[in-house]
Design a protein around this motif. Structure first.
Motif, PDB file in Angstrom:
ATOM      1  N   GLY A 277       0.727  -1.245  -0.198  1.00  0.00           N
ATOM      2  CA  GLY A 277      -0.087  -0.018  -0.075  1.00  0.00           C
ATOM      3  C   GLY A 277       0.644   1.405   0.059  1.00  0.00           C
ATOM      4  O   GLY A 277       0.378   2.307   0.544  1.00  0.00           O
ATOM      5  N   GLY A 278       2.139   1.302  -0.522  1.00  0.00           N
ATOM      6  CA  GLY A 278       2.662   2.603  -0.622  1.00  0.00           C
ATOM      7  C   GLY A 278       4.026   2.470  -0.097  1.00  0.00           C
ATOM      8  O   GLY A 278       4.661   3.595  -0.024  1.00  0.00           O
ATOM      9  N   VAL A 279       4.603   1.559   0.479  1.00  0.00           N
ATOM     10  CA  VAL A 279       5.904   1.539   1.200  1.00  0.00           C
ATOM     11  C   VAL A 279       6.936   0.728   0.043  1.00  0.00           C
ATOM     12  O   VAL A 279       6.491  -0.395  -0.348  1.00  0.00           O
ATOM     13  N   SER A 280       7.938   1.220  -0.138  1.00  0.00           N
ATOM     14  CA  SER A 280       8.916   0.481  -1.095  1.00  0.00           C
ATOM     15  C   SER A 280      10.416   0.740  -0.707  1.00  0.00           C
ATOM     16  O   SER A 280      10.628   1.771  -0.299  1.00  0.00           O
ATOM     17  N   ALA A 281      11.254  -0.097  -1.153  1.00  0.00           N
ATOM     18  CA  ALA A 281      12.654  -0.023  -0.854  1.00  0.00           C
ATOM     19  C   ALA A 281      13.241   0.120  -2.380  1.00  0.00           C
ATOM     20  O   ALA A 281      14.401  -0.021  -2.427  1.00  0.00           O
ATOM     21  N   CYS A 282      12.445   0.215  -3.275  1.00  0.00           N
ATOM     22  CA  CYS A 282      13.115   0.511  -4.694  1.00  0.00           C
ATOM     23  C   CYS A 282      12.474   1.425  -5.475  1.00  0.00           C
ATOM     24  O   CYS A 282      11.395   1.048  -5.982  1.00  0.00           O
ATOM     25  N   ALA A 283      13.023   2.545  -5.700  1.00  0.00           N
ATOM     26  CA  ALA A 283      12.261   3.576  -6.503  1.00  0.00           C
ATOM     27  C   ALA A 283      12.089   3.260  -7.970  1.00  0.00           C
ATOM     28  O   ALA A 283      11.210   3.439  -8.653  1.00  0.00           O
ATOM     29  N   VAL A 284      13.246   2.651  -8.515  1.00  0.00           N
ATOM     30  CA  VAL A 284      13.371   2.143  -9.777  1.00  0.00           C
ATOM     31  C   VAL A 284      12.315   1.266 -10.306  1.00  0.00           C
ATOM     32  O   VAL A 284      11.547   1.215 -11.442  1.00  0.00           O
ATOM     33  N   CYS A 285      11.637   0.280  -9.261  1.00  0.00           N
ATOM     34  CA  CYS A 285      10.976  -0.599  -9.597  1.00  0.00           C
ATOM     35  C   CYS A 285       9.602  -0.164  -9.273  1.00  0.00           C
ATOM     36  O   CYS A 285       8.485  -0.281  -9.919  1.00  0.00           O
ATOM     37  N   ASP A 286       9.256   0.663  -8.395  1.00  0.00           N
ATOM     38  CA  ASP A 286       7.848   1.384  -8.109  1.00  0.00           C
ATOM     39  C   ASP A 286       7.539   2.823  -8.185  1.00  0.00           C
ATOM     40  O   ASP A 286       6.478   3.048  -8.106  1.00  0.00           O
ATOM     41  N   GLY A 287       8.639   3.468  -8.592  1.00  0.00           N
ATOM     42  CA  GLY A 287       8.211   5.057  -8.597  1.00  0.00           C
ATOM     43  C   GLY A 287       7.491   5.256  -9.557  1.00  0.00           C
ATOM     44  O   GLY A 287       6.450   6.202  -9.555  1.00  0.00           O
ATOM     45  N   PHE A 288       7.179   4.484 -10.623  1.00  0.00           N
ATOM     46  CA  PHE A 288       6.367   4.877 -11.769  1.00  0.00           C
ATOM     47  C   PHE A 288       4.801   5.104 -11.323  1.00  0.00           C
ATOM     48  O   PHE A 288       4.063   5.420 -11.858  1.00  0.00           O
ATOM     49  N   PHE A 289       4.416   4.214 -10.169  1.00  0.00           N
ATOM     50  CA  PHE A 289       3.331   4.084  -9.690  1.00  0.00           C
ATOM     51  C   PHE A 289       2.801   5.408  -9.020  1.00  0.00           C
ATOM     52  O   PHE A 289       1.648   5.679  -8.487  1.00  0.00           O
ATOM     53  N   TYR A 290       3.824   6.203  -8.866  1.00  0.00           N
ATOM     54  CA  TYR A 290       3.713   7.532  -8.080  1.00  0.00           C
ATOM     55  C   TYR A 290       3.783   8.738  -8.926  1.00  0.00           C
ATOM     56  O   TYR A 290       4.251   9.790  -8.361  1.00  0.00           O
ATOM     57  N   ARG A 291       3.541   8.686 -10.277  1.00  0.00           N
ATOM     58  CA  ARG A 291       3.540   9.586 -11.087  1.00  0.00           C
ATOM     59  C   ARG A 291       2.678  10.771 -10.558  1.00  0.00           C
ATOM     60  O   ARG A 291       1.706  10.648 -10.440  1.00  0.00           O
ATOM     61  N   ASN A 292       3.224  12.004 -10.821  1.00  0.00           N
ATOM     62  CA  ASN A 292       2.728  12.984 -10.558  1.00  0.00           C
ATOM     63  C   ASN A 292       2.007  13.083  -8.977  1.00  0.00           C
ATOM     64  O   ASN A 292       1.043  13.950  -8.682  1.00  0.00           O
ATOM     65  N   GLN A 293       2.496  12.484  -8.074  1.00  0.00           N
ATOM     66  CA  GLN A 293       2.184  12.305  -6.707  1.00  0.00           C
ATOM     67  C   GLN A 293       3.299  12.902  -5.665  1.00  0.00           C
ATOM     68  O   GLN A 293       4.466  13.094  -6.449  1.00  0.00           O
ATOM     69  N   GLU A 294       2.916  12.861  -4.472  1.00  0.00           N
ATOM     70  CA  GLU A 294       4.035  13.376  -3.570  1.00  0.00           C
ATOM     71  C   GLU A 294       4.395  12.337  -2.893  1.00  0.00           C
ATOM     72  O   GLU A 294       3.597  11.631  -2.469  1.00  0.00           O
ATOM     73  N   VAL A 295       5.801  12.211  -2.819  1.00  0.00           N
ATOM     74  CA  VAL A 295       6.437  10.971  -1.982  1.00  0.00           C
ATOM     75  C   VAL A 295       7.359  11.453  -0.910  1.00  0.00           C
ATOM     76  O   VAL A 295       8.006  12.384  -0.994  1.00  0.00           O
ATOM     77  N   VAL A 296       7.836  10.414   0.033  1.00  0.00           N
ATOM     78  CA  VAL A 296       8.812  10.935   1.018  1.00  0.00           C
ATOM     79  C   VAL A 296       9.656   9.953   0.754  1.00  0.00           C
ATOM     80  O   VAL A 296       9.524   8.627   0.622  1.00  0.00           O
ATOM     81  N   ILE A 297      11.082  10.209   0.998  1.00  0.00           N
ATOM     82  CA  ILE A 297      12.067   9.181   0.830  1.00  0.00           C
ATOM     83  C   ILE A 297      13.021   9.306   2.172  1.00  0.00           C
ATOM     84  O   ILE A 297      13.215  10.363   2.437  1.00  0.00           O
ATOM     85  N   VAL A 298      13.278   8.103   2.819  1.00  0.00           N
ATOM     86  CA  VAL A 298      14.398   8.261   3.866  1.00  0.00           C
ATOM     87  C   VAL A 298      15.518   7.767   3.513  1.00  0.00           C
ATOM     88  O   VAL A 298      15.679   7.001   2.909  1.00  0.00           O
ATOM     89  N   GLY A 299      16.773   8.443   3.968  1.00  0.00           N
ATOM     90  CA  GLY A 299      18.228   8.167   3.945  1.00  0.00           C
ATOM     91  C   GLY A 299      19.085   9.353   3.309  1.00  0.00           C
ATOM     92  O   GLY A 299      18.197  10.190   3.046  1.00  0.00           O
ATOM     93  N   ALA A 300      20.281   9.093   3.638  1.00  0.00           N
ATOM     94  CA  ALA A 300      21.025  10.100   3.075  1.00  0.00           C
ATOM     95  C   ALA A 300      22.604   9.584   2.355  1.00  0.00           C
ATOM     96  O   ALA A 300      23.184  10.292   2.231  1.00  0.00           O
ATOM     97  N   GLY A 301      22.246   8.412   2.088  1.00  0.00           N
ATOM     98  CA  GLY A 301      23.408   7.836   1.312  1.00  0.00           C
ATOM     99  C   GLY A 301      23.329   8.136  -0.279  1.00  0.00           C
ATOM    100  O   GLY A 301      22.415   8.868  -0.729  1.00  0.00           O
ATOM    101  N   ASP A 302      24.359   7.454  -1.037  1.00  0.00           N
ATOM    102  CA  ASP A 302      24.077   7.613  -2.608  1.00  0.00           C
ATOM    103  C   ASP A 302      22.929   7.075  -2.972  1.00  0.00           C
ATOM    104  O   ASP A 302      22.342   7.376  -4.084  1.00  0.00           O
ATOM    105  N   SER A 303      22.534   5.746  -2.591  1.00  0.00           N
ATOM    106  CA  SER A 303      21.093   5.348  -3.007  1.00  0.00           C
ATOM    107  C   SER A 303      19.967   6.310  -2.815  1.00  0.00           C
ATOM    108  O   SER A 303      19.299   6.436  -3.823  1.00  0.00           O
ATOM    109  N   ALA A 304      19.986   6.731  -1.693  1.00  0.00           N
ATOM    110  CA  ALA A 304      18.843   7.674  -1.304  1.00  0.00           C
ATOM    111  C   ALA A 304      18.733   8.847  -2.106  1.00  0.00           C
ATOM    112  O   ALA A 304      17.856   9.105  -2.704  1.00  0.00           O
TER     113      ALA A 304
END
Ligand code: NDP
Length: 320
Positions: A135-162
């Motif tokens: 229902g909206g939690v993911s650890a892979c933006a490349v996999c799931d980002g497309f489902f949130y087109r034109n929406q607002e998202v939050v991401i946690v982390g501060a490394g290269d991956s984030a």
């Protein structure tokens, strides 16, 4: 040799895209592969709803469905797919020894490691609830980002991956809010600059995730806590991305194989070979950069080809 010890030509550990692709190639090369599925049969993809970026599925496919098809394809060529968890290995001698479920001992001419990696999560109950619900939690933006087109998202982390994932999401989403727990990034300067210079990414420093908010089915927002002032803030969002690192599933190999500081297996560049002859690696267990199903499948193919050539070269020496 005791009756309880089994001898196999090619043992594959792990049942994600890397393991099953290695099995398809090894089986078709008459290596009679035996594949142990591990504790999460199908691997990380079984926790993904929709896979739209694996070539050959123009309409997409669910992660579990894709893994069932890969398993069926491996079994069509008589891969021996078994339940079982490899608990111990001994790669010190000429015969590679592997123990399954702590008891069964298998001696292997070749071993292909496809044990993958596990995405780290925060561990909040609300995060795990919406992750399991899809229902909206993911650890892979490349996999799931497309489902949130034109929406607002939050991401946690501060490394290269984030940073990489926040930048990827910024091209799809209306707004990306990045939660950084310290007052600085861990990422390389160039990656940090990229997110800082992207207009629709807002960075909140000294900020922790207090709760993932939702309506019981899907994520509707995130409550954050400033770890200096203690202030709580609610951010509306339909997606919550966690990019706080991965842990490769390689602990049982650490006494024998060269690992990097995070635990990824170090392969001979351009090959699937490890520092132990006859032991090969494929998929995320050796890949902290790409981590995609299709790249895992590609390296699974490489591992089976490398294993087959290794055995052929050994047999040529015996018959010389
Ligand atoms: P890292 O371990 O480098 O970074 C993890 C980040 O998550 C850190 O900023 C850490 O914060 C934060 N974090 C960890 N736990 C929590 C928590 N509970 N709450 C909030 N934040 C948390 O992992 P990455 O996956 O980013 O990178 C792994 C490796 O892969 C690195 O070597 C990286 O350079 C490399 N990589 C390279 C890429 C490239 O070159 N294109 C792309 C992606 C990764 P804190 O800083 O406070 O510890």
């Amino acid at each position: 040799m005791s009756e309880t010890i089994e001898h196999v030509k090619c043992l594959i550990i792990g049942s994600g895209p890397a393991g099953y692709t290695a099995a398809i190639y090894a089986a078709r090369a008459n290596m009679a592969p035996v594949l142990y599925q591990g504790t999460q049969p199908g691997g990380q993809l079984t926790t993904t709803n929709e896979v739209e970026n694996f070539p050959g599925y123009p309409d997409g496919v669910t992660g579990p469905e894709m893994m069932m098809q890969l398993q069926a394809q491996a079994q069509r060529f008589e891969t021996d797919v078994r339940d079982g968890w490899v608990t111990k290995v001994d790669f010190s001698g000429p015969v590679h020894k592997v123990w399954v479920n702590g008891t069964k001992e298998v001696h292997c001419d070749t071993v292909i490691i496809s044990t993958g990696a596990t995405a780290k999560y925060l561990g909040l109950e609300s995060e795990q609830k919406y992750l399991k619900l899809g229902g909206g939690v993911s650890a892979c933006a490349v996999c799931d980002g497309f489902f949130y087109r034109n929406q607002e998202v939050v991401i946690v982390g501060a490394g290269d991956s984030a940073c990489e994932e926040a930048h990827y999401l910024s091209k799809l989403c209306k707004k990306v809010t990045m939660l950084v727990r310290r007052d600085e990034f861990r990422a390389s300067k160039i990656m940090e600059a990229r997110v800082r210079n992207t207009e629709n990414i807002e960075i909140l420093f000294n900020t922790n995730t207090d709760e993932v908010l939702g309506d019981g089915q899907v994520v509707t927002g995130v409550r954050t806590k400033n770890n200096i002032t203690g202030a709580l803030t609610e951010i509306p969002a339909t997606g919550f991305f966690v990019a706080i690192g991965h842990k490769p599933n390689t602990d049982i190999f650490k006494d024998y194989l060269d690992l990097d500081e995070t635990g990824y297996i170090i392969n001979v560049p351009g090959t699937s070979r490890t520092n132990v002859e006859g032991v090969f690696v494929s998929g995320d267990a050796a890949d902290h950069v790409y981590r995609q199903a299709v790249t895992a499948a590609g390296t699974g193919c490489m591992a089976a080809l490398d294993a087959e050539r290794y055995l052929a070269a050994k047999e040529a020496v015996v018959h010389a």
